[in-house]
Design a protein around this motif. Structure first.
Motif, mmCIF file in Angstrom:
data_model
loop_
_atom_site.group_PDB
_atom_site.id
_atom_site.type_symbol
_atom_site.label_atom_id
_atom_site.label_comp_id
_atom_site.label_asym_id
_atom_site.label_seq_id
_atom_site.Cartn_x
_atom_site.Cartn_y
_atom_site.Cartn_z
ATOM 1 N N LEU A 212 0.816 -1.216 0.000
ATOM 2 C CA LEU A 212 0.000 0.000 0.000
ATOM 3 C C LEU A 212 0.850 1.268 0.000
ATOM 4 C CD1 LEU A 212 -2.741 -0.984 2.629
ATOM 5 C CD2 LEU A 212 -3.046 -0.773 0.150
ATOM 6 N N GLY A 213 2.166 1.102 0.141
ATOM 7 C CA GLY A 213 3.043 2.266 0.220
ATOM 8 C C GLY A 213 2.956 2.971 1.553
ATOM 9 N N VAL A 214 2.525 2.232 2.578
ATOM 10 C CA VAL A 214 2.373 2.811 3.913
ATOM 11 C C VAL A 214 3.695 2.653 4.661
ATOM 12 C CG1 VAL A 214 1.178 2.629 6.112
ATOM 13 C CG2 VAL A 214 -0.092 2.327 3.984
ATOM 14 N N ASN A 215 4.390 3.768 4.828
ATOM 15 C CA ASN A 215 5.680 3.746 5.532
ATOM 16 C C ASN A 215 5.502 4.418 6.892
ATOM 17 O OD1 ASN A 215 8.378 3.448 6.129
ATOM 18 N ND2 ASN A 215 9.007 5.253 4.971
ATOM 19 N N LEU A 216 4.885 3.673 7.819
ATOM 20 C CA LEU A 216 4.551 4.215 9.135
ATOM 21 C C LEU A 216 5.223 3.387 10.223
ATOM 22 C CD1 LEU A 216 0.705 4.715 8.641
ATOM 23 C CD2 LEU A 216 2.460 6.487 8.554
ATOM 24 N N PRO A 217 5.462 3.989 11.391
ATOM 25 C CA PRO A 217 5.981 3.190 12.502
ATOM 26 C C PRO A 217 4.953 2.154 12.949
ATOM 27 C CG PRO A 217 5.396 5.417 13.231
ATOM 28 C CD PRO A 217 5.310 5.403 11.739
ATOM 29 N N VAL A 218 5.429 0.959 13.233
ATOM 30 C CA VAL A 218 4.569 -0.148 13.656
ATOM 31 C C VAL A 218 4.960 -0.548 15.079
ATOM 32 C CG1 VAL A 218 3.875 -2.532 13.230
ATOM 33 C CG2 VAL A 218 4.270 -0.980 11.288
ATOM 34 N N ILE A 219 3.981 -0.576 15.965
ATOM 35 C CA ILE A 219 4.190 -1.074 17.326
ATOM 36 C C ILE A 219 3.635 -2.495 17.364
ATOM 37 C CG2 ILE A 219 3.744 -0.712 19.776
ATOM 38 C CD1 ILE A 219 5.415 1.486 18.364
ATOM 39 N N LEU A 220 4.514 -3.456 17.505
ATOM 40 C CA LEU A 220 4.115 -4.863 17.496
ATOM 41 C C LEU A 220 3.756 -5.293 18.917
ATOM 42 C CD1 LEU A 220 3.767 -7.415 15.803
ATOM 43 C CD2 LEU A 220 6.166 -7.963 16.285
ATOM 44 N N CYS A 221 2.570 -5.891 19.049
ATOM 45 C CA CYS A 221 2.045 -6.212 20.382
ATOM 46 C C CYS A 221 1.652 -7.690 20.443
ATOM 47 C CB CYS A 221 0.840 -5.316 20.663
ATOM 48 S SG CYS A 221 0.007 -5.644 22.206
ATOM 49 N N LYS A 222 2.250 -8.413 21.375
ATOM 50 C CA LYS A 222 1.852 -9.805 21.615
ATOM 51 C C LYS A 222 0.812 -9.796 22.735
ATOM 52 C CE LYS A 222 3.486 -14.337 23.052
ATOM 53 N NZ LYS A 222 4.602 -15.122 23.609
ATOM 54 N N ASN A 223 -0.446 -10.042 22.365
ATOM 55 C CA ASN A 223 -1.546 -9.946 23.323
ATOM 56 C C ASN A 223 -1.875 -11.319 23.919
ATOM 57 O OD1 ASN A 223 -3.535 -8.570 24.725
ATOM 58 N ND2 ASN A 223 -5.088 -8.925 23.162
ATOM 59 N N LYS A 224 -2.746 -11.295 24.900
ATOM 60 C CA LYS A 224 -3.214 -12.500 25.605
ATOM 61 C C LYS A 224 -2.063 -13.230 26.283
ATOM 62 C CE LYS A 224 -7.217 -13.162 22.567
ATOM 63 N NZ LYS A 224 -8.010 -14.118 21.779
ATOM 64 N N CYS A 225 -1.141 -12.458 26.844
ATOM 65 C CA CYS A 225 -0.002 -13.071 27.529
ATOM 66 C C CYS A 225 -0.400 -13.707 28.860
ATOM 67 C CB CYS A 225 1.091 -12.037 27.759
ATOM 68 S SG CYS A 225 1.942 -11.609 26.220
ATOM 69 N N ASP A 226 -1.657 -13.527 29.253
ATOM 70 C CA ASP A 226 -2.164 -14.240 30.417
ATOM 71 C C ASP A 226 -2.337 -15.713 30.111
ATOM 72 O OD1 ASP A 226 -4.183 -12.890 28.695
ATOM 73 O OD2 ASP A 226 -5.560 -14.240 29.771
ATOM 74 N N LYS A 227 -2.445 -16.042 28.815
ATOM 75 C CA LYS A 227 -2.665 -17.438 28.426
ATOM 76 C C LYS A 227 -1.458 -18.027 27.713
ATOM 77 C CE LYS A 227 -7.654 -16.909 27.823
ATOM 78 N NZ LYS A 227 -8.782 -17.000 26.858
ATOM 79 N N GLN A 228 -0.629 -17.149 27.094
ATOM 80 C CA GLN A 228 0.450 -17.648 26.264
ATOM 81 C C GLN A 228 1.746 -17.781 27.054
ATOM 82 O OE1 GLN A 228 -0.021 -18.570 23.114
ATOM 83 N NE2 GLN A 228 -2.174 -18.024 23.279
ATOM 84 N N LYS A 229 2.567 -18.686 26.613
ATOM 85 C CA LYS A 229 3.909 -18.850 27.157
ATOM 86 C C LYS A 229 4.899 -18.620 26.026
ATOM 87 C CE LYS A 229 2.577 -22.207 30.663
ATOM 88 N NZ LYS A 229 2.801 -23.556 31.202
ATOM 89 N N PRO A 230 6.159 -18.350 26.362
ATOM 90 C CA PRO A 230 7.148 -18.162 25.298
ATOM 91 C C PRO A 230 7.218 -19.377 24.398
ATOM 92 C CG PRO A 230 8.028 -17.446 27.418
ATOM 93 C CD PRO A 230 6.716 -18.126 27.691
#
Length: 664
Positions: free
Chosen positions: A104-122
């Motif tokens: 899309l030609g979108v050159n924007l900063p991206v904040i990557l978020c790993k959600n549901k860490c109450d349920k997930q493990k590494p």
């Protein structure tokens, strides 16, 4: 969206918890049952506790089931909050989402978020790498980017600014993730740090080097404790603590120790302070650990924009200058320039040599173009070693402010003037005019200290020599025709110890064009009309000039006969110089020679006085007309006194007669 808003578009696969995060952020609680896409949310600046809340934030929830709407939102976004929660949604970050943004030609900063860490493990329990970014607002365990799943994405996609783990259910790092989205706009990492190379970018390095130079007040190459405290106070509005200063010093010393990352570099010297390399390394560490807002606070304290250029509003502030008014340097500006001169005169010889000037202008784009065009330093006063004296330094800046104040404000900022650059200037009043016998002329000057004088005359009459003499230089027999304009500026003292600056300009081959340019002539305060008294053909040039260009007669003028030490010649002209000046009702030509210093000083004083008292030197004003201005009120007062005296006598006689009548 307006410039006063930050638009955050929340993206991610279905079921990763986008809506739950937005609801938890707004309601400060986990809501189990939510609609698939929540409506856009506006969070006013006043209702945000974020340290980066400088603007209203606009949160937009999306779904990848409606691609046209998603694409529209992305194209108007300021930052992307990209969310995943499991293996499948993690794989689609690289394979789908990042590819979509790029297509899309979108050159924007991206904040990557790993959600549901109450349920997930590494994903695994392998040994983690050294943290790439660390956030101040999250807890130690949750915000270090140490998971193997983050590292490949950070390395592959420069758009991803940082990563964070969240849980809407347990309300973990929800606010922190929101802060990171704001920080990506208010304190962007992209202009500062290249994550692929692992180093500061060139523009950031140049900006920080300039800040180091300006902060190193004594120019010894080190930021001492006092200088660091001043820098901290300017950037953060608070005083740095001694413990923190010691910690910075120990950190830099440890980094430059043997077998360490910066072995061989001098980053810090106990007793002296931080070096330029140490300052750059410190800011690099801030960027590596996600504390780049610290670097931005320093940069913005020195008026840098997001593109790492100096703010144009600061370099060129709006200054309202009335027509025919002029710009001079204020006492605050002169004080700054004097301190600058004394700081960079390293050998204390009373002059700035070429190396000292080069170092002084190191924090700027170089010498101003106006200075190069006017052949600086030979446009002002220099020592016998061709070093710019303090008198010449101040005169040069005075000329710069008078001719182009925008250059002055910009360079004051470049050179470290910390206040509003407009405080270094003062604006004079517009010229006032008076009319006598249908002749419009300029009123006396009371508020100006700088005057511009145009020197006109026939080639070879001695104009260039006159400019050189004004700067205190000896006469030279070598003649070279003036092609490009020349300028000379110097200060002089009049009666009463009043100091003024006079700017002499000759225009060479451009002289005819300047005479025809009415706007250019409007900036002239006094004309110096020069001729060679030993050349019989010289004065006729001035005679024709004044007769053909009537507008010149609206400007105060002084005629000067140069080379007066040579044999005087009868001028081959319809009118001799003395007769012509009599016809114009101005003083006869001054006879001047470069071998007669007193005559030169008399001329420069005469030119300044002519600018101060235009009526005495403007052609067409008869002497009795000029005198009328001076004596009018004397006559008026005398008349008033006579009338009053006659009234008093009449009243006394009336009283005497009345008393006689009553007695009879």
């Amino acid at each position: 969206m307006t410039k006063e808003q930050i638009k955050v578009v929340v993206c991610g696969d279905h079921g990763v918890g986008k809506s739950s995060l937005i609801a938890c952020l707004v309601k400060d609680q986990f809501i189990a049952s939510l609609q698939e896409v929540v409506p856009p949310v506006t969070i006013p600046r006043d209702f945000q506790s974020s340290p980066y809340a400088t603007k209203t934030t606009f949160l937009v929830d999306t779904t990848n089931y409606e691609l046209p709407a998603l694409h529209r939102e992305l194209k108007t976004a300021d930052v992307i909050w990209l969310i995943y929660s499991d293996h499948e949604s993690y794989d689609r970050i690289s394979l789908y989402w990042m590819m979509m943004f790029r297509s899309l030609g979108v050159n924007l900063p991206v904040i990557l978020c790993k959600n549901k860490c109450d349920k997930q493990k590494p994903f695994d329990d392998q040994k983690h790498e050294k943290p790439l970014i660390e956030d101040d607002f999250a807890s130690e365990n949750d915000t270090k980017i140490e998971d193997e799943e983050f590292i490949p994405i950070l390395r592959e996609f420069k758009e991803v600014e940082t990563c964070i783990k969240t849980s809407a259910k347990d309300k973990v790092n929800v606010n922190q993730a929101f802060y990171l989205c704001q920080r990506a706009i208010t304190h962007p990492i992209a202009p500062l740090f290249d994550a692929r190379v692992g180093d500061l970018k060139l523009l950031a390095v140049l900006a920080l080097k300039r800040i180091f130079l300006l902060s190193d007040k004594d120019q010894d190459g080190y930021l001492s404790e006092v200088e660091l405290i001043e820098l901290q106070s300017r950037a953060f509005g608070k005083v740095i603590e001694t413990l923190e200063l010691n910690f910075i010093g120990k950190t830099l010393l440890s980094l430059s120790a043997p077998n360490q990352e910066y072995e061989g570099f001098v980053l810090y010297v106990p007793g002296k302070g931080m070096t330029k390399d140490g300052f750059l390394v410190l800011n690099k560490i801030y960027s590596e650990k996600g504390r780049h807002e610290t670097t931005w606070s320093i940069l913005r304290a020195f008026n840098y924009t997001d593109s790492l250029s100096l703010s144009d509003k600061v370099l060129h502030p709006k200054v309202d200058i009335p027509d025919t008014a002029s710009v001079e340097i204020s006492p605050i500006g002169y004080r700054f320039l004097v301190e600058l001169f004394l700081t960079f005169d390293r050998d204390n010889d009373g002059g700035l040599n070429e190396q000292e000037l080069q170092f002084l202008f190191k924090s700027t784009p170089g010498l101003p173009s106006l200075w190069l065009e006017t052949n600086f330093p030979f446009s002002t006063v220099i020592s016998n070693r061709a070093h710019v004296t303090l008198q010449g330094w101040l005169a040069q800046w005075t000329m710069t402010a008078f001719l182009d104040y925008k250059i002055t404000t910009a360079y004051l900022v470049y050179l470290g003037f910390e206040k509003d650059a407009r405080l270094a200037l003062q604006i004079t009043k517009s010229r006032r005019h008076r009319r006598r016998n249908n002749k419009l002329y300029r009123a006396p000057i009371t508020d100006r200290k700088v005057f511009s004088c145009f020197v006109f005359g026939k080639p070879k009459c001695g104009k260039s020599c006159l400019l050189e003499s004004f700067l205190g230089r000896s006469f030279s027999e070598n003649y070279s025709p003036t092609i490009k304009p020349k300028i000379a500026v110097n200060s002089l003292e009049l009666k009463g110890s009043k100091q003024y600056y006079l700017i002499l300009q000759e225009f060479g081959e451009q002289e005819p064009a300047v005479i025809e340019n009415s706007s250019k002539m409007k900036g002239c305060d006094v004309l110096c009309l020069a001729y060679d008294s030993s050349d019989p053909e010289s004065f006729s040039y001035l005679y024709d000039l004044v007769c053909q260009h009537k507008h010149l007669q609206d400007i105060p003028m002084v005629f000067v006969a140069l080379k007066a030490d040579l044999d005087k010649q009868q001028q081959r002209c319809q009118v001799q110089p003395d007769d012509f000046t009599d016809q114009l009702f101005i003083d006869h030509p001054l006879h001047v020679s470069s071998s007669w210093p007193s005559s030169l000083n008399e001329l420069f004083v005469k030119l300044t006085e002519a600018a101060l008292e235009p009526s005495r030197n403007t052609p067409g004003l008869a002497p009795d007309v000029v005198k009328e201005e001076v004596d009018y009120w004397q006559y008026a007062l005398f008349g008033t006194s006579a009338i009053g005296f006659a009234s008093l006598i009449s009243f006394t006689l009336y009283k005497v007669i009345r008393s006689i009548q009553h007695s009879n």
